[in-house]
Design a protein around this motif. Structure first.
Motif, mmCIF file in Angstrom:
data_model
loop_
_atom_site.group_PDB
_atom_site.id
_atom_site.type_symbol
_atom_site.label_atom_id
_atom_site.label_comp_id
_atom_site.label_asym_id
_atom_site.label_seq_id
_atom_site.Cartn_x
_atom_site.Cartn_y
_atom_site.Cartn_z
ATOM 1 N N PHE A 1 0.819 -1.209 0.000
ATOM 2 C CA PHE A 1 0.000 0.000 0.000
ATOM 3 C C PHE A 1 0.855 1.262 0.000
ATOM 4 O O PHE A 1 0.446 2.299 -0.525
ATOM 5 C CB PHE A 1 -0.926 0.006 1.224
ATOM 6 N N GLY A 2 2.040 1.191 0.601
ATOM 7 C CA GLY A 2 2.901 2.365 0.708
ATOM 8 C C GLY A 2 3.318 2.914 -0.638
ATOM 9 O O GLY A 2 3.258 4.134 -0.872
ATOM 10 N N VAL A 3 3.736 2.032 -1.549
ATOM 11 C CA VAL A 3 4.172 2.524 -2.862
ATOM 12 C C VAL A 3 2.989 3.046 -3.670
ATOM 13 O O VAL A 3 3.142 3.950 -4.505
ATOM 14 C CB VAL A 3 4.936 1.430 -3.650
ATOM 15 N N ALA A 4 1.777 2.512 -3.415
ATOM 16 C CA ALA A 4 0.590 3.034 -4.095
ATOM 17 C C ALA A 4 0.310 4.465 -3.627
ATOM 18 O O ALA A 4 -0.049 5.335 -4.437
ATOM 19 C CB ALA A 4 -0.613 2.136 -3.822
ATOM 20 N N ILE A 5 0.480 4.723 -2.321
ATOM 21 C CA ILE A 5 0.291 6.073 -1.786
ATOM 22 C C ILE A 5 1.304 7.037 -2.400
ATOM 23 O O ILE A 5 0.971 8.160 -2.796
ATOM 24 C CB ILE A 5 0.435 6.060 -0.254
ATOM 25 N N VAL A 6 2.552 6.597 -2.484
ATOM 26 C CA VAL A 6 3.604 7.429 -3.062
ATOM 27 C C VAL A 6 3.318 7.719 -4.535
ATOM 28 O O VAL A 6 3.523 8.837 -5.017
ATOM 29 C CB VAL A 6 4.973 6.735 -2.895
ATOM 30 N N MET A 7 2.830 6.710 -5.249
ATOM 31 C CA MET A 7 2.484 6.891 -6.659
ATOM 32 C C MET A 7 1.389 7.948 -6.815
ATOM 33 O O MET A 7 1.461 8.813 -7.691
ATOM 34 C CB MET A 7 2.025 5.567 -7.258
ATOM 35 N N LEU A 8 0.387 7.900 -5.936
ATOM 36 C CA LEU A 8 -0.698 8.877 -6.004
ATOM 37 C C LEU A 8 -0.182 10.290 -5.737
ATOM 38 O O LEU A 8 -0.594 11.250 -6.395
ATOM 39 C CB LEU A 8 -1.790 8.523 -4.987
ATOM 40 N N LEU A 9 0.704 10.423 -4.766
ATOM 41 C CA LEU A 9 1.245 11.745 -4.475
ATOM 42 C C LEU A 9 2.035 12.273 -5.666
ATOM 43 O O LEU A 9 1.935 13.458 -6.010
ATOM 44 C CB LEU A 9 2.135 11.725 -3.249
ATOM 45 N N GLY A 10 2.815 11.391 -6.320
ATOM 46 C CA GLY A 10 3.559 11.812 -7.495
ATOM 47 C C GLY A 10 2.644 12.326 -8.591
ATOM 48 O O GLY A 10 2.942 13.335 -9.254
ATOM 49 N N ALA A 11 1.485 11.662 -8.769
ATOM 50 C CA ALA A 11 0.523 12.117 -9.773
ATOM 51 C C ALA A 11 -0.083 13.459 -9.378
ATOM 52 O O ALA A 11 -0.250 14.357 -10.209
ATOM 53 C CB ALA A 11 -0.578 11.070 -9.945
ATOM 54 N N ILE A 12 -0.374 13.626 -8.091
ATOM 55 C CA ILE A 12 -1.012 14.857 -7.620
ATOM 56 C C ILE A 12 -0.042 16.040 -7.690
ATOM 57 O O ILE A 12 -0.467 17.184 -7.919
ATOM 58 C CB ILE A 12 -1.547 14.651 -6.188
ATOM 59 N N VAL A 13 1.245 15.791 -7.520
ATOM 60 C CA VAL A 13 2.233 16.864 -7.635
ATOM 61 C C VAL A 13 2.124 17.551 -9.003
ATOM 62 O O VAL A 13 2.310 18.761 -9.121
ATOM 63 C CB VAL A 13 3.660 16.299 -7.420
ATOM 64 N N VAL A 14 1.788 16.777 -10.030
ATOM 65 C CA VAL A 14 1.638 17.344 -11.378
ATOM 66 C C VAL A 14 0.215 17.847 -11.608
ATOM 67 O O VAL A 14 0.000 18.984 -12.037
ATOM 68 C CB VAL A 14 1.998 16.302 -12.451
ATOM 69 N N THR A 15 -0.779 17.008 -11.316
ATOM 70 C CA THR A 15 -2.161 17.357 -11.655
ATOM 71 C C THR A 15 -2.703 18.511 -10.811
ATOM 72 O O THR A 15 -3.658 19.176 -11.221
ATOM 73 C CB THR A 15 -3.080 16.136 -11.490
ATOM 74 N N ASN A 16 -2.123 18.762 -9.644
ATOM 75 C CA ASN A 16 -2.540 19.909 -8.833
ATOM 76 C C ASN A 16 -2.378 21.221 -9.598
ATOM 77 O O ASN A 16 -3.171 22.155 -9.421
ATOM 78 C CB ASN A 16 -1.720 19.976 -7.535
ATOM 79 N N GLU A 17 -1.341 21.282 -10.431
ATOM 80 C CA GLU A 17 -1.102 22.493 -11.213
ATOM 81 C C GLU A 17 -2.264 22.771 -12.160
ATOM 82 O O GLU A 17 -2.663 23.929 -12.357
ATOM 83 C CB GLU A 17 0.195 22.347 -12.014
ATOM 84 N N TYR A 18 -2.804 21.705 -12.762
ATOM 85 C CA TYR A 18 -3.924 21.863 -13.679
ATOM 86 C C TYR A 18 -5.233 22.054 -12.918
ATOM 87 O O TYR A 18 -6.100 22.823 -13.325
ATOM 88 C CB TYR A 18 -4.023 20.648 -14.607
ATOM 89 N N PHE A 19 -5.373 21.346 -11.792
ATOM 90 C CA PHE A 19 -6.602 21.425 -10.993
ATOM 91 C C PHE A 19 -6.801 22.831 -10.438
ATOM 92 O O PHE A 19 -7.913 23.371 -10.439
ATOM 93 C CB PHE A 19 -6.539 20.400 -9.859
ATOM 94 N N HIS A 20 -5.726 23.436 -9.942
ATOM 95 C CA HIS A 20 -5.806 24.779 -9.361
ATOM 96 C C HIS A 20 -5.442 25.878 -10.364
ATOM 97 O O HIS A 20 -5.353 27.052 -9.997
ATOM 98 C CB HIS A 20 -4.883 24.887 -8.145
ATOM 99 N N GLN A 21 -5.201 25.471 -11.629
ATOM 100 C CA GLN A 21 -4.920 26.405 -12.730
ATOM 101 C C GLN A 21 -3.714 27.298 -12.433
ATOM 102 O O GLN A 21 -3.718 28.504 -12.723
ATOM 103 C CB GLN A 21 -6.170 27.252 -13.021
ATOM 104 N N THR A 22 -2.683 26.685 -11.890
ATOM 105 C CA THR A 22 -1.440 27.426 -11.629
ATOM 106 C C THR A 22 -0.330 27.050 -12.603
ATOM 107 O O THR A 22 0.773 27.592 -12.520
ATOM 108 C CB THR A 22 -0.943 27.146 -10.195
ATOM 109 N N VAL A 23 -0.613 26.125 -13.525
ATOM 110 C CA VAL A 23 0.435 25.629 -14.407
ATOM 111 C C VAL A 23 0.960 26.734 -15.328
ATOM 112 O O VAL A 23 2.169 26.797 -15.610
ATOM 113 C CB VAL A 23 -0.071 24.413 -15.227
ATOM 114 N N THR A 24 0.066 27.633 -15.790
ATOM 115 C CA THR A 24 0.513 28.723 -16.662
ATOM 116 C C THR A 24 1.482 29.637 -15.931
ATOM 117 O O THR A 24 2.535 30.019 -16.464
ATOM 118 C CB THR A 24 -0.690 29.527 -17.170
ATOM 119 N N THR A 25 1.144 29.979 -14.694
ATOM 120 C CA THR A 25 2.024 30.828 -13.888
ATOM 121 C C THR A 25 3.365 30.150 -13.651
ATOM 122 O O THR A 25 4.421 30.795 -13.724
ATOM 123 C CB THR A 25 1.359 31.142 -12.534
#
Length: 275
Positions: A79-103
């Motif tokens: 389960f630990g590596v699955a949690i880490v994998m999710l965080l890695g995905a969120i590190v990128v997708t957060n930029e698009y979710f909160h619309q900060t990627v352009t900045t």
């Protein structure tokens, strides 16, 4: 370094890290309970009774105290590596979710540096989670070994090799997560897809190879290391089990996947329109 500090600040200053930690702790406790019962069974003299041939060899090898100790001291990896994998995905997708990627890209036009900073930040989180779970596993595992009248085996080289490879697995799965986040920009889509592929791939591959390995032999069973979740499980075995590939083979496969995921992710981020 400024980019790395920024990415670490994004994780540290939001609720992301403690939410993942709160999810990890009960899952770690459940797997420790399961591994405790499994260890008691494998270490008992009756474990291989009534078995013969390869089945008996597998149980006897798995019941070797060094193997049991390695499994306990790397508890929670599934389960630990699955949690880490999710965080890695969120590190990128957060930029698009909160619309900060352009900045982000206007501030740092060199996109490769941004991706590398995200890879580094996710890897740091993965290693921190590995340190936390290992720090909890060592005393808990020693207690379970002692309860079964066995030494702790903390001085055994194979045990520490399994622990070190477990840390490598956490780091590599963080890189996989960043790759998922780049491929699928939707936060919900990336996390759900990553989880489905992880768990369905593990269960499906385990059933597939378990059913057909008796028919095709060891060479076919060895192909299981091509499945990332099975390769990371293979890395933390204490000693080589009969019919299974060696630990280093699983590590090489995961490193190869991580290199591909990191390279593809970087190339896509450099060329993709973010508007």
């Amino acid at each position: 370094m400024n980019l790395i500090r920024a990415e670490l600040l994004k994780i540290r200053s939001t609720s992301t890290w403690w939410i993942f930690l709160l999810i990890t702790l009960p899952l770690w406790g459940l797997t420790l309970m399961f591994n405790g019962f499994q260890s008691a069974y494998l270490l008992s003299p009756e474990a291989a009774e009534g078995m013969s041939g390869e089945d008996a060899e597998q149980i006897i090898a798995a019941g070797d105290p060094a193997n049991v100790a390695a499994n306990l001291y790397t508890n929670g990896q599934f389960f630990g590596v699955a949690i880490v994998m999710l965080l890695g995905a969120i590190v990128v997708t957060n930029e698009y979710f909160h619309q900060t990627v352009t900045t982000t890209f206007l501030t740092t036009p060199h996109r490769t540096r941004v991706v590398l900073a995200k890879l580094f930040a996710a890897s740091v989180f993965g290693l921190v989670l590995w340190v936390i779970t290992t720090a909890a596993n060592l005393p808990a595992g020693a207690l379970i070994m002692g309860a079964n009248d066995e030494a702790s085996y903390m001085g055994d080289g194979t045990v520490w090799r399994a622990i070190a490879l477990n840390g490598l697995a956490y780091l590599l799965w963080a890189i996989f997560g960043v790759g998922f986040g780049v491929l699928i920009r939707s936060q919900i889509g990336a996390t759900i897809t990553a989880l489905v592929l992880y768990f369905a791939g593990y269960i499906g591959a385990a059933i597939f190879f378990g059913v057909l390995s008796d028919r095709f032999g060891d060479w076919f069973n060895n192909l299981q290391l091509l499945v990332p979740s099975l390769a990371s499980q293979l890395m933390v075995s204490g000693t080589e089990l009969p019919g299974n590939p060696p630990q280093w083979a699983g590590a090489l496969v995961l490193i190869g996947y991580a290199i591909v995921a990191g390279t593809v992710g970087t190339l896509l981020m450099r060329t993709r329109d973010i508007s």
